[in-house]
Write a protein that holds these residues in place. Structure first.
Motif, mmCIF file in Angstrom:
data_model
loop_
_atom_site.group_PDB
_atom_site.id
_atom_site.type_symbol
_atom_site.label_atom_id
_atom_site.label_comp_id
_atom_site.label_asym_id
_atom_site.label_seq_id
_atom_site.Cartn_x
_atom_site.Cartn_y
_atom_site.Cartn_z
ATOM 1 N N LYS A 68 0.774 -1.324 0.149
ATOM 2 C CA LYS A 68 0.015 -0.111 0.010
ATOM 3 C C LYS A 68 0.926 1.300 0.043
ATOM 4 C CE LYS A 68 -1.507 1.472 4.415
ATOM 5 N NZ LYS A 68 -2.659 1.886 5.131
ATOM 6 N N THR B 9 1.863 4.813 1.388
ATOM 7 C CA THR B 9 1.575 5.542 2.488
ATOM 8 C C THR B 9 2.469 6.936 2.407
ATOM 9 O OG1 THR B 9 3.655 5.123 3.867
ATOM 10 C CG2 THR B 9 1.753 3.426 3.881
ATOM 11 N N LYS B 10 2.424 7.834 3.139
ATOM 12 C CA LYS B 10 3.124 8.988 3.104
ATOM 13 C C LYS B 10 4.476 8.819 3.271
ATOM 14 C CE LYS B 10 -0.939 11.710 5.006
ATOM 15 N NZ LYS B 10 -1.528 12.156 6.328
ATOM 16 N N ARG B 11 4.893 7.560 3.900
ATOM 17 C CA ARG B 11 6.383 7.171 3.932
ATOM 18 C C ARG B 11 6.993 6.482 2.689
ATOM 19 N NH1 ARG B 11 8.459 5.213 8.432
ATOM 20 N NH2 ARG B 11 6.620 3.827 8.814
ATOM 21 N N PHE C 208 0.884 0.141 11.199
ATOM 22 C CA PHE C 208 0.201 -0.811 10.143
ATOM 23 C C PHE C 208 -1.032 -1.733 11.075
ATOM 24 C CE2 PHE C 208 3.803 1.134 8.343
ATOM 25 C CZ PHE C 208 3.187 1.420 7.130
ATOM 26 N N GLU D 284 -3.008 6.818 9.903
ATOM 27 C CA GLU D 284 -3.257 7.482 8.522
ATOM 28 C C GLU D 284 -1.954 8.289 8.189
ATOM 29 O OE1 GLU D 284 -6.122 10.350 9.841
ATOM 30 O OE2 GLU D 284 -7.873 8.697 8.982
ATOM 31 N N GLU D 285 -0.804 8.275 9.234
ATOM 32 C CA GLU D 285 0.290 8.845 8.771
ATOM 33 C C GLU D 285 1.386 7.773 8.228
ATOM 34 O OE1 GLU D 285 1.696 12.050 8.634
ATOM 35 O OE2 GLU D 285 -0.427 12.512 9.199
ATOM 36 N N GLY D 286 0.789 6.615 8.258
ATOM 37 C CA GLY D 286 1.872 5.451 7.612
ATOM 38 C C GLY D 286 2.970 5.145 8.607
ATOM 39 N N GLU D 287 2.488 5.347 9.877
ATOM 40 C CA GLU D 287 3.606 5.097 11.020
ATOM 41 C C GLU D 287 3.399 3.859 11.506
ATOM 42 O OE1 GLU D 287 6.502 6.547 11.718
ATOM 43 O OE2 GLU D 287 6.183 8.469 10.574
#
Lengths: 296, 215
Positions: free
Chosen positions: A176, A178-180, B61, B56-59
């Motif tokens: 997926k 993500t922002k990172r 999972f 939401e920040e992708g930090e």
């Protein structure tokens, strides 16, 4: 063997196949709980779909065994039929495979997650995949492990294949955005996944599903930075749309999808095809692009 | 330690996925006879919202989401009996959730159920492969506010619409808000099927349910 020759030929773009589900629908078959069961119930339909892909220009097509691992069949109480379902899958594809093309053994996810998401253990994954690979081994030319969203499950799958088979492996995970950057839903980074896959001496690193063709271009760029192995990409064709008659449609045009694939070829992808929402028409469109590139 | 610091400590324990600490802080709140509704809202609730933000920040999972949700649930189980003694109601609303008949994919639905419970909703999870009739029957019995129907396959998605049609035929469509989930669900399907909304993931689902209940 042929596949290795293709990999070693820098000018060769290998054309893989596209989706299965919507093709089954188009032929008026009402899908039951597991499409893989149609290997037994509607073998001629499955053979016809495989043939449509080979005819459209696929150099290789995969068996209808995405859900035929022991654990996934168990989800549908079909584990007793694991031999029959996988054996028929080989028969169905072999009758459609022309000379000079290949049959790929398709291995999909078990549908089970490790703690804390689920309860499965690596050993259970391994045993489940060994059972499936042992049945398919005699009938396939190479392997495609796909749509795996957990690097731990991928490790178990690759160990299972390596135990039984010495045929080439395309190892495809699903990510997926993500922002990172790109991650699996279990939180493993693209870099971690690729490094681990490489350590299993797979022939090709790939990705399929979840992402559409547009996002896959970015993913491919990131993959190229991490690995020098050949790369395989099978994107989805946008999101499905269900009409009131129960028919599924995909909104992305074939031309746009093929255009994105063209960009990926320019970026150096080795194997291209499609996942959910793609059809023999999509493959034919890509075939035309590949032809035009090799002429120039 | 001020109350604010205590709430912050709870919230941090949830975000750090530190189960032992979260449980011990829950017990301490009971021993010290604090206003448990505030402890839940400003401490535990804050933590679970921060987990949602990190997702939401992708930090964060799936493993962090599930672990955080489970720690939250276990902490609430300790607090709820005492909260009732304080004469407070904690339930933010009642949700009946299931994966529709013919579809055995339960993981997404389970994560949504976990996150909803962690956010203070009373959740009845009927599992996978559940008939429209059973979902509605349970919703009536449990006085549900929300019915959540999940489908991973385009082939089973049609069952989501069946739930809504069945509610309409019983003249009960307005008694519940119906939300949909699953990878193939899109805004246009929500509109065509006559549902009240859908969410892409568990964090979005919590926001959606809160929004629908407050309407």
């Amino acid at each position: 063997m042929l596949f290795d020759n293709w990999l070693n030929d820098d000018s060769k773009i290998i054309l893989f196949d596209g989706g299965m589900g919507t093709e089954i629908f188009k032929r008026g078959i009402k899908l039951g709980k597991l499409p893989d069961l149609l290997n037994i119930e509607e073998p001629q339909v499955i053979s016809e779909i495989h043939k449509a892909y080979y005819d459209a220009g696929s150099n290789m097509v995969q068996t209808n065994t995405f859900g035929s691992s022991y654990l996934n069949l168990q989800n549908y109480k079909l584990e007793d039929r694991i031999n029959e379902i996988n054996e028929k899958a080989i028969e169905n594809i072999r009758v459609s495979c022309p000379n000079g093309a290949l049959v790929v053994g398709d291995i999909g996810p078990s549908g089970h997650y490790r703690p804390p998401v689920g309860k499965i253990t690596p050993e259970e994954w391994f045993q489940s995949y060994v059972k499936q690979v042992e049945i398919l081994e005699k009938g396939v030319d190479l392997w495609h492990v796909e749509t795996i969203s957990d690097i731990e499950e991928m490790k178990a799958t690759l160990e299972a294949i390596k135990k039984v088979s010495s045929k080439p492996i395309i190892s495809s995970m699903t990510y997926k955005k993500t922002k990172r950057g790109f991650f699996t839903i279990m939180g493993d980074s693209l870099e971690k996944c690729i490094t681990i896959q490489e350590s299993y001496k797979v022939s090709v690193i790939g990705s399929n599903c979840t992402l559409g063709s547009f996002d896959m271009i970015d993913l491919l760029k990131d993959m190229k930075k991490i690995t020098s192995l050949p790369i395989s990409i099978k994107p989805n064709a946008g999101k499905p749309r269900l009409d009131l008659g129960g028919q599924t449609h995909y909104d992305q045009s074939i031309e746009e999808f093929a255009d994105h694939i063209h960009k990926m070829i320019d970026l150096g992808v080795k194997i291209v095809g499609g996942c959910c929402g793609t059809s023999p028409k999509t493959i034919y469109e890509i075939k035309k692009i590949i032809k035009s590139i090799s002429r120039s | 330690m001020t109350l604010e610091q205590f709430y912050k400590e709870i919230s941090d324990a949830i975000v750090e996925l530190n189960k032992e600490k979260a449980i011990s802080l829950a017990n301490r709140a009971i021993e010290e006879d604090l206003v448990l509704l505030d402890v839940i809202e400003k401490g535990f609730g804050d933590g679970i919202r921060r987990i949602g933000d990190l997702w939401e920040e992708g930090e964060f999972f799936l493993p962090e989401l599930m672990l955080g949700g489970t720690i939250m649930q276990e902490s609430l189980e300790i607090l709820l009996p005492h909260l009732k003694k304080q004469g407070e109601q904690v339930s933010s609303g009642i949700v009946v959730i299931a994966t529709i008949e013919g579809d055995i994919h339960s993981i997404g639905k389970t994560i949504v159920a976990t996150m909803l419970s962690a956010n203070g909703f009373e959740v009845y999870d009927l599992g996978a492969d559940t008939s429209a009739e059973k979902i509605i029957e349970t919703a009536i019995k449990k006085h549900a506010d929300i019915i959540g129907v999940s489908a991973l396959l385009t082939t089973t998605m049609f069952g989501q619409k069946k739930v809504i049609e069945l509610l309409e035929s019983k003249g009960m469509r307005d008694n519940f808000k119906v939300i949909l989930g699953g990878a193939p669900v899109t805004p246009s399907w929500v509109e065509e099927s006559g549902a009240d909304g859908y969410a892409d993931n568990a964090v979005e689902a919590v926001k959606l349910v809160k929004k629908l209940i407050n309407k």
